[in-house]
Design an enzyme around this catalytic site. Structure first.
Site, short mmCIF file in Angstrom:
data_model
loop_
_atom_site.label_atom_id
_atom_site.label_comp_id
_atom_site.label_asym_id
_atom_site.label_seq_id
_atom_site.Cartn_x
_atom_site.Cartn_y
_atom_site.Cartn_z
N ASP A 133 0.14 -7.72 1.22
CA ASP A 133 0.13 -6.21 1.63
C ASP A 133 2.05 -5.93 1.24
O ASP A 133 2.65 -5.84 2.60
CB ASP A 133 0.02 -6.25 2.86
CG ASP A 133 0.05 -3.93 2.60
OD1 ASP A 133 -0.21 -3.18 1.61
OD2 ASP A 133 -0.36 -3.28 3.94
N HIS B 120 0.89 -1.10 0.37
CA HIS B 120 0.25 0.16 -0.09
C HIS B 120 0.50 0.95 0.09
O HIS B 120 0.37 2.25 -0.48
CB HIS B 120 -1.12 0.22 1.39
CG HIS B 120 -0.38 0.47 2.43
ND1 HIS B 120 -0.34 -0.50 3.52
CD2 HIS B 120 -0.43 1.36 3.16
CE1 HIS B 120 0.34 -0.20 4.82
NE2 HIS B 120 0.27 0.68 4.25
N GLY C 65 2.69 6.20 8.50
CA GLY C 65 4.78 6.54 7.39
C GLY C 65 6.13 5.90 8.52
O GLY C 65 6.34 5.40 7.88
N ASN C 66 4.74 4.59 9.18
CA ASN C 66 5.73 3.29 9.72
C ASN C 66 5.89 2.28 8.84
O ASN C 66 7.00 1.14 8.40
CB ASN C 66 5.34 3.35 11.16
CG ASN C 66 6.02 3.89 12.19
OD1 ASN C 66 5.40 4.53 12.45
ND2 ASN C 66 6.85 3.59 12.48
N SER C 67 4.17 2.49 7.64
CA SER C 67 4.20 1.02 6.95
C SER C 67 5.40 0.71 6.61
O SER C 67 6.29 1.52 5.20
CB SER C 67 3.07 1.72 5.93
OG SER C 67 1.90 2.13 6.41
#
Length: 283
Positions: free
Chosen positions: A162, A132, A238-240
Site C-alpha cells: 500500500d 490506494h 483523507g489522512n491516507s
C-alpha cells in the site's frame, strides 16, 4: 475475531529514475461518488505480530533530513509540542487529489474525485503516499504547502505494501525528516497530520499515543500489511498517505487505516519498512 475497518485517504534527494517502458501503475476500484471525497479503503485486523519495522527495514541515511535541521522544543513528559512539530514538518506535507471515471449502480459512467495526503521524500520532487490514494486515477495532482498545484506522475506503486511514489516537476522542495520506527514503545506520544475529510484551510492535526506495535491488517484488495503501528490519534478519510510523527518531529509512520466499527483505533505503516519498500520501487 475479524474487525472491519476503513482506510482514511534540504537533504540528498531520492533519485528519480525513468519508469520502465511497461512499468505497471496498479489500479483499483474507486468509491463511485460524483462529489469530491477523501480516499477510502477497507481493511480488517487479522492478527498481532511482534514489534518492529514493517519489512525489517534497513537504515537509509540519505532518506533522512539533515542533522542540522531545527530541533523541536522540548515538551512536558508524556506530551508533544504540536505547534512546533507542525511548523517543522508542514512545509513537506502535500495534498494529493485524483480524478477518474467510475460507474454508478446503473452502470453509467460517473466522474470521481478523491483526496489524500503525501509528503516529500526527495528535494527533486519525489513524494510518498499510499497506493490506494492513487489507484485507478486517470490524473493525479499535488498541492504543495505554499498552495502551488502541480501535475504528478505515479513512478511506481506496490499494492501489497500500500505504498506509491509520485513525482512532480519541482526542485529544492523541503524534505520530510524521517525517524526510526524500531525505537517506538507502546505509550509514546504521536501526532497524525493529513487532509482529513478534504476540509479546506490546511491539514488536520490530531494527537495520541502508540497504542500497540506489530499489528497485521488485511485490506479489502487482499493485501496484508504486517508490523503496522496502532494509534489512538484520530485517523479519518483523507489522512491516507500522511505522516504519523513522534515528539521529535520525525515521521515514524504513514497513516493508512482506521477501524470502522470502533473508536480511536488507527493504523500506520512503520517508516523503516516503508523506506525499504520505497527504495525498492525507485531502484
Amino acid at each position: 475475531m475479524t474487525i472491519p475497518t476503513y482506510d482514511p485517504r534540504r537533504s540528498p534527494a531520492y533519485p528519480a529514475p525513468a519508469p520502465a517502458p511497461h512499468a505497471p501503475v496498479h489500479r483499483a476500484r474507486r468509491n463511485g461518488r460524483r462529489a469530491l471525497a477523501a480516499a477510502v479503503a477497507f481493511v480488517a485486523v487479522v492478527a498481532a505480530a511482534g514489534a518492529g519495522g514493517y519489512l525489517g527495514g534497513r537504515d537509509i541515511a540519505r532518506a533522512t533530513a539533515p542533522s542540522v535541521s531545527a530541533a523541536v522544543p522540548a515538551a512536558p513528559a508524556g506530551a508533544v509540542n504540536a505547534p512546533a512539530i507542525l511548523a517543522k514538518i508542514e512545509p513537506s506535507i502535500v495534498t494529493v487529489r485524483t480524478r477518474s471515471v467510475g460507474v454508478n449502480a446503473l452502470l453509467e459512467p460517473v466522474a470521481e474525485q478523491g483526496t489524500g495526503t503525501g509528503f516529500v521524500i526527495g528535494a527533486n520532487g519525489i513524494i510518498a503516499t499510499n497506493n490506494h490514494v492513487v489507484e485507478g486515477a486517470q490524473t493525479v495532482t499535488v498541492t504543495l504547502h505554499g498552495g502551488k498545484t502541480l501535475t504528478a506522475k505515479v513512478l511506481r506503486s506496490d499494492p501489497a505494501a500500500d505504498l506509491a511514489v509520485l513525482q512532480v516537476n519541482a526542485g529544492d522542495l523541503p524534505v520530510a525528516p524521517l525517524g526510526d520506527s524500531s525505537t517506538l514503545r507502546v505509550g509514546d506520544p504521536v501526532i497524525a497530520i493529513g487532509n482529513a475529510l478534504a476540509l479546506p484551510g490546511g491539514p488536520t492535526v490530531t494527537e495520541g499515543i502508540v497504542s500497540a506495535l506489530g499489528r497485521t491488517v488485511q485490506t479489502d484488495a487482499g493485501a496484508q500489511l504486517k508490523h503496522v503501528i496502532q494509534t489512538d490519534a484520530a485517523i479519518n478519510p483523507g489522512n491516507s498517505g500522511g505522516p504519523l510523527v513522534n515528539s521529535a518531529g520525525q515521521i515514524i509512520g504513514i497513516n493508512t487505516a482506521a477501524a470502522g466499527d470502533a473508536q480511536n483505533i488507527g493504523f500506520a505503516i512503520a517508516i523503516n519498512g516503508a523506506r525499504t519498500t520505497i527504495d525498492g520501487l525507485l531502484n
